[in-house]
Design a protein around this motif. Structure first.
Motif, mmCIF file in Angstrom:
data_model
loop_
_atom_site.group_PDB
_atom_site.id
_atom_site.type_symbol
_atom_site.label_atom_id
_atom_site.label_comp_id
_atom_site.label_asym_id
_atom_site.label_seq_id
_atom_site.Cartn_x
_atom_site.Cartn_y
_atom_site.Cartn_z
ATOM 1 N N GLU A 231 0.847 -1.184 0.000
ATOM 2 C CA GLU A 231 0.000 0.000 0.000
ATOM 3 C C GLU A 231 0.888 1.240 0.000
ATOM 4 O O GLU A 231 1.814 1.350 0.812
ATOM 5 C CB GLU A 231 -0.933 0.001 1.215
ATOM 6 C CG GLU A 231 -1.993 -1.091 1.157
ATOM 7 C CD GLU A 231 -2.973 -1.009 2.317
ATOM 8 O OE1 GLU A 231 -2.888 -0.034 3.106
ATOM 9 O OE2 GLU A 231 -3.819 -1.916 2.426
ATOM 10 N N GLU A 245 -3.122 0.409 -3.914
ATOM 11 C CA GLU A 245 -2.518 -0.899 -3.735
ATOM 12 C C GLU A 245 -1.610 -1.110 -4.940
ATOM 13 O O GLU A 245 -2.078 -1.049 -6.081
ATOM 14 C CB GLU A 245 -3.609 -1.972 -3.665
ATOM 15 C CG GLU A 245 -3.194 -3.219 -2.933
ATOM 16 C CD GLU A 245 -4.408 -4.082 -2.613
ATOM 17 O OE1 GLU A 245 -4.627 -4.392 -1.436
ATOM 18 O OE2 GLU A 245 -5.133 -4.431 -3.566
ATOM 19 N N HIS A 264 -4.157 0.034 -7.889
ATOM 20 C CA HIS A 264 -5.606 0.010 -7.657
ATOM 21 C C HIS A 264 -5.949 1.042 -6.587
ATOM 22 O O HIS A 264 -5.366 1.052 -5.501
ATOM 23 C CB HIS A 264 -6.029 -1.384 -7.203
ATOM 24 C CG HIS A 264 -7.495 -1.509 -6.945
ATOM 25 N ND1 HIS A 264 -8.445 -1.379 -7.938
ATOM 26 C CD2 HIS A 264 -8.187 -1.748 -5.795
ATOM 27 C CE1 HIS A 264 -9.639 -1.526 -7.421
ATOM 28 N NE2 HIS A 264 -9.514 -1.742 -6.128
ATOM 29 N N ILE A 266 -7.592 2.433 -3.625
ATOM 30 C CA ILE A 266 -8.262 1.817 -2.470
ATOM 31 C C ILE A 266 -8.835 2.871 -1.528
ATOM 32 O O ILE A 266 -9.031 2.608 -0.342
ATOM 33 C CB ILE A 266 -7.304 0.869 -1.716
ATOM 34 C CG1 ILE A 266 -6.035 1.611 -1.267
ATOM 35 C CG2 ILE A 266 -6.941 -0.329 -2.574
ATOM 36 C CD1 ILE A 266 -5.119 0.768 -0.376
ATOM 37 N N ARG A 269 -12.055 1.588 -0.102
ATOM 38 C CA ARG A 269 -11.838 0.533 0.886
ATOM 39 C C ARG A 269 -11.316 1.105 2.194
ATOM 40 O O ARG A 269 -11.735 0.699 3.283
ATOM 41 C CB ARG A 269 -10.855 -0.495 0.335
ATOM 42 C CG ARG A 269 -10.792 -1.786 1.158
ATOM 43 C CD ARG A 269 -9.749 -2.722 0.622
ATOM 44 N NE ARG A 269 -8.408 -2.306 1.039
ATOM 45 C CZ ARG A 269 -7.294 -2.851 0.571
ATOM 46 N NH1 ARG A 269 -7.364 -3.770 -0.370
ATOM 47 N NH2 ARG A 269 -6.118 -2.455 1.001
ATOM 48 N N LYS A 270 -10.401 2.068 2.075
ATOM 49 C CA LYS A 270 -9.849 2.677 3.287
ATOM 50 C C LYS A 270 -10.929 3.424 4.061
ATOM 51 O O LYS A 270 -10.977 3.372 5.297
ATOM 52 C CB LYS A 270 -8.715 3.626 2.917
ATOM 53 C CG LYS A 270 -7.421 2.922 2.528
ATOM 54 C CD LYS A 270 -6.851 2.167 3.704
ATOM 55 C CE LYS A 270 -5.516 1.536 3.399
ATOM 56 N NZ LYS A 270 -4.970 0.789 4.541
ATOM 57 N N ALA A 272 -14.092 2.710 3.980
ATOM 58 C CA ALA A 272 -14.957 1.682 4.587
ATOM 59 C C ALA A 272 -14.302 1.087 5.830
ATOM 60 O O ALA A 272 -14.969 0.838 6.842
ATOM 61 C CB ALA A 272 -15.254 0.591 3.566
ATOM 62 N N GLU A 273 -12.977 0.848 5.750
ATOM 63 C CA GLU A 273 -12.270 0.304 6.903
ATOM 64 C C GLU A 273 -12.330 1.270 8.078
ATOM 65 O O GLU A 273 -12.493 0.850 9.231
ATOM 66 C CB GLU A 273 -10.811 0.009 6.535
ATOM 67 C CG GLU A 273 -10.651 -1.183 5.604
ATOM 68 C CD GLU A 273 -9.215 -1.362 5.137
ATOM 69 O OE1 GLU A 273 -8.378 -0.474 5.458
ATOM 70 O OE2 GLU A 273 -8.927 -2.367 4.458
#
Length: 527
Positions: A231, A245, A264, A266, A269-270, A272-273
């Protein structure tokens, strides 16, 4: 000087002609010898394009023997597409080089050759014949076409990839940049190619480390991030940073390297995390608050049965969630009067639990007043009405007073399931019912009050509707008749044993230890 005679001149001409003819024959012989030694198809055609010589290589290339070729027009072996376009070469008297011919092999296969032809012209400019060579390039052209198709497929894969694909040379210069990279970083392919990768897509604080890592790899072959998924922080054209990523693979070409990077975005995603982490924190806080609410709620219910020579009473509550809206209580108003309450706030979570606490507090606040059950419910209804109305909750509640000395009970009901009065000796059930609206429907409600006498051994079972409305796998209710059967079967037992038996029968019926609604039981036994 003696003059030469005509005879001498004629002889010399003949001699020179014979020498020339001999040299031509020798040249032709050397040509044919060379033709037979090479793997290429050497040929000669007359001025009209008919083969007058063919080397043996024609057999290998076209599948025809020399005899099958000689005497045939050169277009006889071409494919239909070439017959029309190459008719003019035989009469043009102009040499041609690297002409691509499409021949029809004897077995029907198409053969591609690279053809070179030279016209043989005498001193007067007359075309004597054509001499040329064809080289079979079928395999080479097939390979080239496959290579082109492969490159097209590779480009299609690169352009259709969901990842940004960036190719970098050993100097750190971008050599390829797909459409997804354009979308991700904001630079077009034309703008990106030729730029330094670090300066285009990396925050300035990472430039030095990137260049040092590239230099170290080229010198030693060591690189901690190559062939791994890591990352990293990337930089858009507008200067905003975002997480990616990244996986980078080196490829050695000769004495140098190229590097293919797959990136990619992210960011989603980050985010959401982060939301999940915050949700875990909020959940932990909520769970801690619920544990505190459980502890508080547990302290509000009677901690032990009350047992004397005149009576015994106990109760139990199973909540559907960590905290619930059911409530039971028993306490002395004075030395000769016992108060018993059971209630059910709609729902079974934190909100109903808070109303349960409020209800208990309001009831306990009246312990010093000489109020009857109906008066108590009237005061309670008016006290809770505004809160219940604003929250869309309501409460069912049954209130009973026991005159211990005279063994008389008085009771009022606010829409709660009627308790069961059982005389074990007579095996008869009586429902302690009285008219009254649910608490929180409207103000200034008049609640009916009733009374009855008790005899030794009488039992009263108080319950909430979670008991009779529990369902089994066939969607069948546990029901009041099963409650009566278990109650009667255990009538000689202690109140706690009766409660335990009812819960055991319920779990057996439902084949479960968890229930969708709060269930509260309270048993009073007259001594």
């Amino acid at each position: 000087m003696i003059p030469r005679t005509d005879s001498q001149n004629t002889n010399e001409d003949i001699t020179r002609r014979k020498q020339a003819e001999s040299a031509l024959v020798e040249s032709e012989e050397r040509f044919r010898q060379m033709a037979e030694m090479t793997g290429e198809w050497l040929w000669e055609q007359d001025p009209n394009g008919y083969y007058i010589y063919s080397s043996n290589a024609v057999k290998q290339i076209l599948g025809f023997s020399q005899n099958q070729v000689i005497g045939k027009h050169y277009t006889a072996f071409l494919t239909a597409q070439d017959k029309e376009t190459q008719q003019s070469y035989a009469t043009s008297q102009r040499p041609f080089y690297a002409l691509i011919n499409h021949y029809q092999h004897k077995n029907g296969q198409q053969i591609l050759t690279e053809s070179t032809g030279l016209p043989i012209i005498d001193a007067e400019g007359k075309l004597l014949k054509w001499r040329g060579v064809d080289r079979d390039i079928t395999a080479r052209m097939h390979f080239q076409n496959e290579l082109i198709e492969s490159e097209k497929r590779t480009r299609l894969i690169i352009e259709s990839s969901m990842n940004a694909i960036v190719i970098m040379d050993s100097y750190g210069i971008i050599t390829d940049w797909n459409h997804q990279a354009e979308e991700m970083f904001g630079w077009s392919r034309a703008e990106a190619i030729g730029q330094r990768l670090d300066e285009l897509v990396m925050p300035a604080r990472f430039h030095s480390a990137h260049r040092k890592g590239l230099y170290t790899f080229l010198q030693t072959g060591a690189a901690p991030i190559l062939n791994k998924q890591t990352e990293q922080i990337a930089l858009r054209r507008d200067g905003t940073e975002f997480p990616v990523e990244l996986s980078v693979s080196p490829l050695k070409l000769g004495n140098t390297y190229i590097f293919s990077g797959f990136m990619h975005d992210i960011s989603g995603r980050k985010a959401a995390e982060q939301q999940i982490r915050q949700a875990h924190v909020n959940l932990a806080i909520a769970q801690n608050e619920i544990r505190i609410a459980q502890q508080i709620q547990a302290t509000l219910s009677p901690s032990a049965p009350i047992k004397s020579d005149d009576f015994e009473v106990t109760g139990c509550c199973l909540t559907a969630n960590k905290v619930g809206g059911d409530y039971f209580d028993y306490f002395y108003r004075n030395e000769n009067q016992l108060e018993l309450v059971i209630a059910d706030v709609s729902g079974h979570s934190i909100g109903p639990a808070l109303f349960m606490v409020e209800t208990r507090s309001a009831i306990r606040a009246q312990t010093n007043l000489l109020a009857t059950p109906s008066e108590t419910l009237g005061v309670l209804n008016n006290f809770l009405f505004n809160d219940l109305d604003r929250s869309d909750y309501f409460i069912t509640l049954f209130y009973l007073q026991v005159d211990i000395k005279n063994r008389q009970i008085r009771y009022a009901n606010a829409g709660h399931p009627s308790p069961l009065l059982l005389n074990p000796s007579q095996k008869e059930f009586k429902q302690l019912d009285a008219e009254g609206l649910i608490l929180g429907i409207r103000k200034n409600v008049i609640f009916e009050e009733k009374s009855t006498m008790l005899i030794k051994g009488d039992l009263i079972l108080f319950y909430t509707d979670g008991l009779i409305e529990s369902e089994n796998a066939d969607k069948e209710f546990f029901g009041l008749e099963r409650v009566k059967a278990v109650f009667l079967q255990n009538a000689e037992e202690s109140p706690q044993t009766i409660i335990d038996s009812l819960f055991a029968a319920l779990r057996q019926f439902c084949q479960s230890t968890a229930f969708v609604d709060d269930i509260t039981l309270m048993v009073f036994k007259c001594g």
